[in-house]
Design a protein around this motif. Structure first.
Motif, PDB file in Angstrom:
ATOM      1  N   LEU A   1      41.730  40.141  32.621  1.00  0.00           N
ATOM      2  CA  LEU A   1      41.524  39.453  33.899  1.00  0.00           C
ATOM      3  C   LEU A   1      42.793  38.734  34.339  1.00  0.00           C
ATOM      4  O   LEU A   1      43.179  38.803  35.511  1.00  0.00           O
ATOM      5  CB  LEU A   1      40.369  38.444  33.778  1.00  0.00           C
ATOM      6  CG  LEU A   1      40.141  37.596  35.023  1.00  0.00           C
ATOM      7  CD1 LEU A   1      39.712  38.466  36.196  1.00  0.00           C
ATOM      8  CD2 LEU A   1      39.113  36.505  34.779  1.00  0.00           C
ATOM      9  N   ASP A   2      43.444  38.066  33.379  1.00  0.00           N
ATOM     10  CA  ASP A   2      44.679  37.371  33.729  1.00  0.00           C
ATOM     11  C   ASP A   2      45.724  38.349  34.265  1.00  0.00           C
ATOM     12  O   ASP A   2      46.430  38.055  35.236  1.00  0.00           O
ATOM     13  CB  ASP A   2      45.222  36.635  32.505  1.00  0.00           C
ATOM     14  CG  ASP A   2      44.333  35.445  32.139  1.00  0.00           C
ATOM     15  OD1 ASP A   2      43.539  35.025  32.998  1.00  0.00           O
ATOM     16  OD2 ASP A   2      44.438  34.953  30.995  1.00  0.00           O
TER      17      ASP A   2
ATOM     18  N   ALA B   1      35.055  29.020  27.097  1.00  0.00           N
ATOM     19  CA  ALA B   1      35.661  30.235  26.541  1.00  0.00           C
ATOM     20  C   ALA B   1      36.888  30.618  27.357  1.00  0.00           C
ATOM     21  O   ALA B   1      36.872  30.506  28.590  1.00  0.00           O
ATOM     22  CB  ALA B   1      34.638  31.366  26.588  1.00  0.00           C
ATOM     23  N   PRO B   2      37.933  31.034  26.705  1.00  0.00           N
ATOM     24  CA  PRO B   2      39.140  31.430  27.456  1.00  0.00           C
ATOM     25  C   PRO B   2      38.904  32.722  28.230  1.00  0.00           C
ATOM     26  O   PRO B   2      38.033  33.525  27.885  1.00  0.00           O
ATOM     27  CB  PRO B   2      40.187  31.618  26.359  1.00  0.00           C
ATOM     28  CG  PRO B   2      39.399  31.912  25.132  1.00  0.00           C
ATOM     29  CD  PRO B   2      38.103  31.183  25.264  1.00  0.00           C
ATOM     30  N   THR B   3      39.709  32.869  29.260  1.00  0.00           N
ATOM     31  CA  THR B   3      39.588  34.107  30.044  1.00  0.00           C
ATOM     32  C   THR B   3      40.267  35.243  29.297  1.00  0.00           C
ATOM     33  O   THR B   3      41.171  35.026  28.488  1.00  0.00           O
ATOM     34  CB  THR B   3      40.255  33.933  31.417  1.00  0.00           C
ATOM     35  OG1 THR B   3      41.578  33.461  31.217  1.00  0.00           O
ATOM     36  CG2 THR B   3      39.495  32.942  32.268  1.00  0.00           C
ATOM     37  N   SER B   4      39.848  36.430  29.601  1.00  0.00           N
ATOM     38  CA  SER B   4      40.416  37.581  28.896  1.00  0.00           C
ATOM     39  C   SER B   4      41.796  37.901  29.449  1.00  0.00           C
ATOM     40  O   SER B   4      42.128  37.569  30.599  1.00  0.00           O
ATOM     41  CB  SER B   4      39.494  38.786  29.060  1.00  0.00           C
ATOM     42  OG  SER B   4      39.506  39.214  30.396  1.00  0.00           O
TER      43      SER B   4
ATOM     44  N   ARG C   1      45.139  41.267  35.751  1.00  0.00           N
ATOM     45  CA  ARG C   1      44.720  41.731  37.085  1.00  0.00           C
ATOM     46  C   ARG C   1      44.998  40.667  38.146  1.00  0.00           C
ATOM     47  O   ARG C   1      45.424  40.967  39.265  1.00  0.00           O
ATOM     48  CB  ARG C   1      43.229  42.070  37.070  1.00  0.00           C
ATOM     49  CG  ARG C   1      42.925  43.419  36.448  1.00  0.00           C
ATOM     50  CD  ARG C   1      41.502  43.843  36.761  1.00  0.00           C
ATOM     51  NE  ARG C   1      40.519  43.008  36.083  1.00  0.00           N
ATOM     52  CZ  ARG C   1      39.234  42.961  36.409  1.00  0.00           C
ATOM     53  NH1 ARG C   1      38.781  43.684  37.413  1.00  0.00           N
ATOM     54  NH2 ARG C   1      38.398  42.194  35.748  1.00  0.00           N
ATOM     55  N   MET C   2      44.733  39.420  37.774  1.00  0.00           N
ATOM     56  CA  MET C   2      44.947  38.349  38.746  1.00  0.00           C
ATOM     57  C   MET C   2      46.438  38.163  39.033  1.00  0.00           C
ATOM     58  O   MET C   2      46.838  37.905  40.168  1.00  0.00           O
ATOM     59  CB  MET C   2      44.348  37.039  38.227  1.00  0.00           C
ATOM     60  CG  MET C   2      42.846  37.069  38.071  1.00  0.00           C
ATOM     61  SD  MET C   2      41.968  37.447  39.593  1.00  0.00           S
ATOM     62  CE  MET C   2      42.133  35.906  40.446  1.00  0.00           C
TER      63      MET C   2
END
Lengths: 188, 167
Positions: free
Chosen positions: A29-30, A23-26, A32-33
């Protein structure tokens, strides 16, 4: 399957598993990172600058310390007995060597001489003060009133020559005429 | 902090983010908490100053530890630990291509039915393409043990898939 020889995933079954997508990351989150890494990069660069400043200051301090040590050593060396400069007001007393006022010549300080000078391990020695003149080790002259004068026997490499009136030839009378030099200020 | 440390971490995250989140979901059973664990783990790794031999394995281990810490420390998430221990649906969402081993959907279901530690092994080895040495460092298990466990998982999966086809 040998763990020492790392196997590539060549097995057909494993390849099939690999085709199963994760599953792809949200996006949150991307986001925030991305902020985290951006802030870390800024912090990293500022920290690198802070790390460089102490190096510059350390270099400056090292140079300053070296200069201070150099000047200090030079000053100390200049105070050593063998390297004392010629005292001011040194007078030249012509012969005879013994002063006319009856002062006695002593090669050591007399008992009445002030003992304020710290003893040094270096023995007094003769030294050359100019191209032709050499001063002996210091002598101490004590006058009648108890004052002590530092004095030297100065040897000048000037030959005393007389001219014979009959033959008009130069005749060497004395080589290296010694003189007595007495400091005009009391004390050692 | 090493020069370029955060850039290297950003590259690692970019390359392995799906596997990292999947591993955390595998432990926590909750995608939001898993993403928080990934973020917290990287926030700590960014601040770290020591030399790391294998940054990829280090990041995976940090995320794994962060997720396990969440499970251990937060009583509210005790349920997540139970879910982890009792097996939860994993992050594998199915493929888009036919394969020579049968139905991918069936394979995905089989993987999801695996115990979490085995699912994690599949995830790290196949999806993240890590070496046994890296996995042994992440799971704190000897490398030969990791290799043996992996071989058994693959064999078990093959056997189960054959049973599915026969039925």
């Amino acid at each position: 399957m040998n763990p020492e020889n790392e196997p590539d995933i060549t097995d057909e079954f494993e390849q099939a598993i690999k085709k199963l997508a994760l599953a792809p990351t949200s996006s949150s989150l991307d986001g925030r990172m991305t902020e985290l890494f951006a802030a870390a990069t800024v912090s990293e660069s500022s920290q690198m600058k802070r790390q460089n400043h102490p190096r510059i200051w350390m270099t400056v301090l090292m140079i300053a310390a070296s200069l201070l040590i150099g000047f200090g050593a030079g000053t100390w060396y200049g105070r050593l007995p063998g390297t004392w400069p010629m005292p001011r007001g040194v007078g030249v007393v012509p012969e005879p060597n013994t002063p006319a006022d009856g002062t006695a010549i002593a090669t050591q300080p007399t008992a009445s001489a002030p003992q304020t000078v710290a003893p040094t391990t270096e023995l007094p020695r003769a030294r050359t003060v100019s191209r032709n003149t050499t001063l002996s080790a210091p002598l101490w002259l004590e006058s009648k009133d108890g004052r002590v004068f530092r004095s030297y026997i100065a040897t000048t490499k000037e030959d005393i020559v007389e001219i014979d009136p009959t033959t008009q030839k130069k005749k060497l009378v004395q080589r290296h005429r010694p003189r007595l030099v007495i400091s005009n200020s009391p004390g050692i | 902090m090493q020069p370029g440390h955060s850039d290297r971490l950003a590259e690692i995250y970019e390359e392995y983010r799906r596997a990292l989140v999947a591993m955390a979901v595998n432990i926590l059973g909750c995608r939001h908490r898993a993403e928080d664990a990934v973020h917290d783990a990287f926030a700590r790794v960014v601040q770290s100053r020591g030399q790391v031999e294998d940054p990829v394995a280090y990041c995976f281990r940090a995320v794994r530890n962060a997720a396990l810490n969440v499970v251990r420390k937060n009583r509210v998430q005790q349920r997540g630990l139970e879910l982890y221990q009792n097996s939860q649906p994993g992050e594998v969402v199915g493929g888009d291509d036919a394969d020579g081993c049968g139905n991918l959907a069936a394979l995905a279901q089989l993987i999801e039915s695996l115990p979490p530690d085995q699912r994690e092994l599949i995830l790290l080895k196949i999806h993240a393409n890590l070496t046994f040495a890296q996995i042994s460092e992440i799971q704190n298990v000897p490398m030969k043990t990791v290799a043996t466990r992996y071989r058994r998982v693959i064999e078990a999966l093959k056997a189960k898939l054959e049973q599915v086809h026969e039925s």
